[in-house]
Write a protein that holds these residues in place. Structure first.
Motif, PDB file in Angstrom:
ATOM      1  N   ARG A  74      22.300   2.982  -4.126  1.00 50.39           N
ATOM      2  CA  ARG A  74      23.107   4.172  -3.838  1.00 50.39           C
ATOM      3  C   ARG A  74      22.319   5.196  -3.032  1.00 50.39           C
ATOM      4  O   ARG A  74      22.854   5.802  -2.093  1.00 50.39           O
ATOM      5  N   LEU A  75      21.060   5.419  -3.396  1.00 44.88           N
ATOM      6  CA  LEU A  75      20.253   6.410  -2.699  1.00 44.88           C
ATOM      7  C   LEU A  75      20.030   6.052  -1.239  1.00 44.88           C
ATOM      8  O   LEU A  75      19.953   6.934  -0.377  1.00 44.88           O
ATOM      9  N   THR A  76      19.922   4.750  -0.958  1.00 48.47           N
ATOM     10  CA  THR A  76      19.677   4.307   0.422  1.00 48.47           C
ATOM     11  C   THR A  76      20.964   3.981   1.164  1.00 48.47           C
ATOM     12  O   THR A  76      20.920   3.391   2.250  1.00 48.47           O
ATOM     13  N   GLY A  77      22.103   4.337   0.595  1.00 51.34           N
ATOM     14  CA  GLY A  77      23.376   4.076   1.254  1.00 51.34           C
ATOM     15  C   GLY A  77      23.676   2.601   1.405  1.00 51.34           C
ATOM     16  O   GLY A  77      24.341   2.182   2.357  1.00 51.34           O
ATOM     17  N   GLY A  78      23.203   1.780   0.452  1.00 46.06           N
ATOM     18  CA  GLY A  78      23.441   0.347   0.482  1.00 46.06           C
ATOM     19  C   GLY A  78      22.487  -0.422   1.380  1.00 46.06           C
ATOM     20  O   GLY A  78      22.666  -1.630   1.575  1.00 46.06           O
ATOM     21  N   ALA A  79      21.446   0.244   1.892  1.00 41.28           N
ATOM     22  CA  ALA A  79      20.511  -0.435   2.793  1.00 41.28           C
ATOM     23  C   ALA A  79      19.504  -1.304   2.061  1.00 41.28           C
ATOM     24  O   ALA A  79      18.988  -2.277   2.630  1.00 41.28           O
ATOM     25  N   VAL A  80      19.185  -0.981   0.799  1.00 33.15           N
ATOM     26  CA  VAL A  80      18.139  -1.698   0.064  1.00 33.15           C
ATOM     27  C   VAL A  80      18.674  -2.157  -1.279  1.00 33.15           C
ATOM     28  O   VAL A  80      19.174  -1.357  -2.078  1.00 33.15           O
ATOM     29  N   HIS A  81      18.569  -3.463  -1.528  1.00 34.01           N
ATOM     30  CA  HIS A  81      18.889  -4.041  -2.837  1.00 34.01           C
ATOM     31  C   HIS A  81      17.592  -4.636  -3.382  1.00 34.01           C
ATOM     32  O   HIS A  81      17.210  -5.756  -3.049  1.00 34.01           O
ATOM     33  N   ALA A  82      16.873  -3.848  -4.151  1.00 35.78           N
ATOM     34  CA  ALA A  82      15.535  -4.241  -4.585  1.00 35.78           C
ATOM     35  C   ALA A  82      15.247  -3.693  -5.976  1.00 35.78           C
ATOM     36  O   ALA A  82      15.926  -2.781  -6.469  1.00 35.78           O
ATOM     37  N   THR A  83      14.233  -4.264  -6.596  1.00 38.51           N
ATOM     38  CA  THR A  83      13.715  -3.800  -7.877  1.00 38.51           C
ATOM     39  C   THR A  83      12.212  -3.965  -7.843  1.00 38.51           C
ATOM     40  O   THR A  83      11.653  -4.467  -6.860  1.00 38.51           O
ATOM     41  N   ASP A  84      11.533  -3.551  -8.905  1.00 33.98           N
ATOM     42  CA  ASP A  84      10.106  -3.826  -8.982  1.00 33.98           C
ATOM     43  C   ASP A  84       9.850  -4.856 -10.066  1.00 33.98           C
ATOM     44  O   ASP A  84      10.747  -5.206 -10.847  1.00 33.98           O
ATOM     45  N   ALA A  85       8.612  -5.368 -10.126  1.00 29.79           N
ATOM     46  CA  ALA A  85       8.294  -6.460 -11.047  1.00 29.79           C
ATOM     47  C   ALA A  85       8.475  -6.065 -12.504  1.00 29.79           C
ATOM     48  O   ALA A  85       8.840  -6.903 -13.338  1.00 29.79           O
ATOM     49  N   THR A  86       8.242  -4.776 -12.859  1.00 31.04           N
ATOM     50  CA  THR A  86       8.355  -4.387 -14.264  1.00 31.04           C
ATOM     51  C   THR A  86       9.798  -4.405 -14.740  1.00 31.04           C
ATOM     52  O   THR A  86      10.059  -4.680 -15.920  1.00 31.04           O
ATOM     53  N   ASN A  87      10.731  -4.094 -13.859  1.00 29.73           N
ATOM     54  CA  ASN A  87      12.144  -4.180 -14.230  1.00 29.73           C
ATOM     55  C   ASN A  87      12.649  -5.612 -14.163  1.00 29.73           C
ATOM     56  O   ASN A  87      13.414  -6.050 -15.032  1.00 29.73           O
ATOM     57  N   ALA A  88      12.211  -6.359 -13.150  1.00 28.80           N
ATOM     58  CA  ALA A  88      12.642  -7.755 -13.022  1.00 28.80           C
ATOM     59  C   ALA A  88      12.264  -8.566 -14.253  1.00 28.80           C
ATOM     60  O   ALA A  88      13.044  -9.401 -14.724  1.00 28.80           O
ATOM     61  N   CYS A  89      11.082  -8.292 -14.788  1.00 35.95           N
ATOM     62  CA  CYS A  89      10.604  -9.105 -15.912  1.00 35.95           C
ATOM     63  C   CYS A  89      11.339  -8.808 -17.206  1.00 35.95           C
ATOM     64  O   CYS A  89      11.139  -9.505 -18.207  1.00 35.95           O
ATOM     65  N   ARG A  90      12.236  -7.793 -17.210  1.00 41.67           N
ATOM     66  CA  ARG A  90      13.009  -7.473 -18.412  1.00 41.67           C
ATOM     67  C   ARG A  90      14.423  -8.046 -18.364  1.00 41.67           C
ATOM     68  O   ARG A  90      15.217  -7.813 -19.270  1.00 41.67           O
ATOM     69  N   THR A  91      14.725  -8.776 -17.319  1.00 47.00           N
ATOM     70  CA  THR A  91      16.077  -9.314 -17.178  1.00 47.00           C
ATOM     71  C   THR A  91      16.263 -10.643 -17.899  1.00 47.00           C
ATOM     72  O   THR A  91      17.382 -11.077 -18.129  1.00 47.00           O
ATOM     73  N   MET A  92      15.178 -11.328 -18.246  1.00 49.32           N
ATOM     74  CA  MET A  92      15.202 -12.690 -18.793  1.00 49.32           C
ATOM     75  C   MET A  92      15.613 -13.702 -17.723  1.00 49.32           C
ATOM     76  O   MET A  92      16.059 -14.804 -18.017  1.00 49.32           O
ATOM     77  N   TYR A  99      13.398 -13.690 -14.733  1.00 49.08           N
ATOM     78  CA  TYR A  99      12.248 -13.633 -13.828  1.00 49.08           C
ATOM     79  C   TYR A  99      11.080 -14.437 -14.385  1.00 49.08           C
ATOM     80  O   TYR A  99      10.693 -14.264 -15.551  1.00 49.08           O
ATOM     81  N   ASP A 100      10.528 -15.307 -13.569  1.00 48.71           N
ATOM     82  CA  ASP A 100       9.365 -16.104 -13.960  1.00 48.71           C
ATOM     83  C   ASP A 100       8.116 -15.250 -13.775  1.00 48.71           C
ATOM     84  O   ASP A 100       7.696 -14.980 -12.647  1.00 48.71           O
ATOM     85  N   ILE A 101       7.512 -14.802 -14.886  1.00 51.57           N
ATOM     86  CA  ILE A 101       6.383 -13.876 -14.798  1.00 51.57           C
ATOM     87  C   ILE A 101       5.106 -14.578 -14.353  1.00 51.57           C
ATOM     88  O   ILE A 101       4.128 -13.907 -13.988  1.00 51.57           O
ATOM     89  N   HIS A 102       5.100 -15.904 -14.380  1.00 54.19           N
ATOM     90  CA  HIS A 102       3.925 -16.648 -13.933  1.00 54.19           C
ATOM     91  C   HIS A 102       3.977 -16.895 -12.425  1.00 54.19           C
ATOM     92  O   HIS A 102       2.968 -16.756 -11.733  1.00 54.19           O
ATOM     93  N   GLU A 103       5.152 -17.247 -11.925  1.00 56.37           N
ATOM     94  CA  GLU A 103       5.329 -17.552 -10.509  1.00 56.37           C
ATOM     95  C   GLU A 103       5.652 -16.316  -9.670  1.00 56.37           C
ATOM     96  O   GLU A 103       5.555 -16.344  -8.442  1.00 56.37           O
ATOM     97  N   GLY A 104       6.066 -15.247 -10.322  1.00 56.62           N
ATOM     98  CA  GLY A 104       6.398 -14.039  -9.596  1.00 56.62           C
ATOM     99  C   GLY A 104       7.663 -14.158  -8.773  1.00 56.62           C
ATOM    100  O   GLY A 104       7.739 -13.641  -7.654  1.00 56.62           O
ATOM    101  N   ARG A 105       8.677 -14.813  -9.333  1.00 54.67           N
ATOM    102  CA  ARG A 105       9.952 -14.976  -8.610  1.00 54.67           C
ATOM    103  C   ARG A 105      11.058 -15.237  -9.627  1.00 54.67           C
ATOM    104  O   ARG A 105      10.792 -15.546 -10.790  1.00 54.67           O
TER     105      ARG A 105
END
Length: 487
Positions: free
Chosen positions: A166-184, A186-192
């Motif tokens: 929302r802040l970027t007007g739909g230009a960026v769909h991203a997260t950081d590793a600390t949030n990704a790893c809480r979704t269940m 994200y592979d925390i060993h492979e980083g993807r």
């Protein structure tokens, strides 16, 4: 550009804090928003409320600071974790209300997956247990309840991703590793993102955001007028870990907000818990994750809210400690606050709260004391599990933050229950501080990690004074109460 704006989007309110380049607080704005409880154990937010209050507090904080938006070098975001948002990539409209981290609607589905033998694979990939707490089954529920047919145009994100979009007007769909790893997911060993877990849960991978470092370029926003870069993102508990400068293995922090979350820095390799703790990412810089063991308690500050709003025995949260001090020392009332199940190390989503040891003499003071003591004993459960998982941990000091830490009585009892020192820092807004430092460090206006850690200062240390025999006896009573609650 000498200031940093931190967005702290929480479970019950959104806040924005302006920091100067020395990471001193200049101004704060906060706005609460409604909680929605459509069914037993269900908790939702209207995503528009999250967005509206975030923008409003950003503008209010800058105005209170008396600065121009052009003075802001960067924005940092920290957020309630696991809360799940799904929205249309073309219209921006949410497909469903956000399903909050506290929500338990997918408990039966998680139980079925455990019985089918899938938990070992999920834990090995993600470091997490199969529990409705995490985002993955919430996302699946939204898809299965009206959104699956249009999944090709939908995006998924935790609250940080939604705000960035929302802040970027739909230009960026991203997260950081600390949030990704809480979704269940994200592979925390492979980083993807894990293809195996996504396939298990029937989650389309095109919905998932790009995963970046905690200090990285997340686009720019012009909601305040001039274009300002978003350079720091971390989930609230990881941001607090950063804000507490827990950068060395063995350092431990615990945050006492709605829930309680203790994170132990374990270094550059994850530790697989044998005691039902979570293996997670504490922060990720320059492509290198630093890992942590985490214990999650669902009810901490919420038990004080219950005293105030549910029982009406206090008028404000600050009264709880004073009331507890007046309790009859001869009464041993034990409260297990499993209002939304029990988190680590028990993970019993169907457990419900219970009180033991009531007498005719039990009154508000005894209930207040039992409520505050329950937070300390739950923290002791986490520390015991961490010591069992990390043999080298030994004696440790707990750094604390969050609203409950303002109570000296509560912090002293916490030290007594743990048998360990408890340090309350001079700057208690550690969650926003962590997000601000990540963004400011990336922007080049804040000190590096070593200098930032050197700035950390203790406001008061609470040393344990309870005898070991009494501590052991009372902890055994707590353990018996928890066992009865689970049974």
């Amino acid at each position: 550009m000498t200031h940093i704006l931190a967005i702290d989007q929480g479970t019950t309110s959104s806040r924005a804090i302006v920091f100067d380049a020395s990471l001193r607080i200049v101004a704060t704005a906060q706005e609460e928003f409604p909680q929605h409880f459509p069914d037993s154990g269900w908790v939702e937010h209207d995503p528009e409320d999250l967005w509206r209050t975030t923008v409003a507090t950003m503008k209010a904080a800058v105005e209170k600071a008396g600065i121009d938006a052009r003075d802001i070098a960067a924005i940092g975001i920290t957020n309630q974790r696991e809360t799940t948002v799904v929205w249309d990539r073309e219209t921006g409209k949410a497909a469903h209300n956000a399903i909050v981290w506290q929500d338990r609607r997918t408990a039966e589905y998680c139980r079925a997956m455990k019985e089918a033998g899938h938990e070992a694979m999920v834990t090995e990939r993600t470091g997490l247990l199969l529990d409705p707490y995490f985002s993955a089954t919430k996302l699946r529920w939204i898809l299965e309840n009206g959104a699956r047919a249009r999944a090709d145009r939908l995006l998924f994100g935790t609250v940080d991703s939604y705000l960035i979009w929302r802040l970027t007007g739909g230009a960026v769909h991203a997260t950081d590793a600390t949030n990704a790893c809480r979704t269940m997911l994200y592979d925390i060993h492979e980083g993807r993102w894990s293809e195996d877990v996504c396939r298990l849960l029937d989650v389309p991978m095109h919905m998932l955001p790009e995963v970046r470092d905690s200090a990285a370029d997340f686009g720019t926003t012009d909601v305040l007028g001039p274009s300002i870069p978003i350079l720091g993102v971390a989930g609230d508990q990881q941001a607090a870990t950063v804000g507490q400068a827990c950068f060395r293995p063995g350092m431990l922090k615990s945050t006492y907000g709605t829930g309680c979350f203790a994170l132990l820095n374990v270094g550059d390799a994850p530790v697989a818990s044998s005691n039902r703790l979570l293996s997670t990412i504490a922060y990720q810089l320059d492509g290198k994750p630093t890992y942590a063991l985490e214990g999650s308690i669902f009810v901490a500050g919420a038990v004080v809210q219950w005293l105030r709003d549910g029982l009406g025995v206090i008028g404000s949260a600050s009264e709880a400690g004073t009331l507890a001090e007046r309790a009859d020392p001869n009464q041993r009332v034990t409260l297990v606050p499993a209002f939304t199940g029990l988190g680590a190390p028990h993970w019993e989503p169907d457990a419900r709260g219970a009180i033991f040891g009531l007498t005719r003499g039990t009154g508000p003071a005894e209930l207040a004391r039992a409520a505050l003591e329950s937070v300390a004993w739950q923290t002791r459960d986490l520390l015991e599990a961490m010591r069992a998982d990390v043999a080298s941990l030994g004696d440790t000091v707990l750094r604390v933050d969050g609203g409950m830490t303002a109570s000296d009585w509560t912090m002293q009892f916490l030290a007594d229950a743990l048998g360990a020192p408890v340090d309350r820092p001079e700057v208690t807004e550690t969650t926003a501080l962590g997000a601000a430092w990540l963004a400011g460090m990336r922007a080049g206006v804040c000190p590096d990690m070593e200098a930032f850690a050197a700035q950390w200062a203790v406001e008061r240390r609470f040393e344990p004074v309870m005898g070991e025999e009494e501590r052991a006896s009372r902890y055994a009573v707590w353990g018996d109460a928890v066992g009865r609650t689970i049974r």
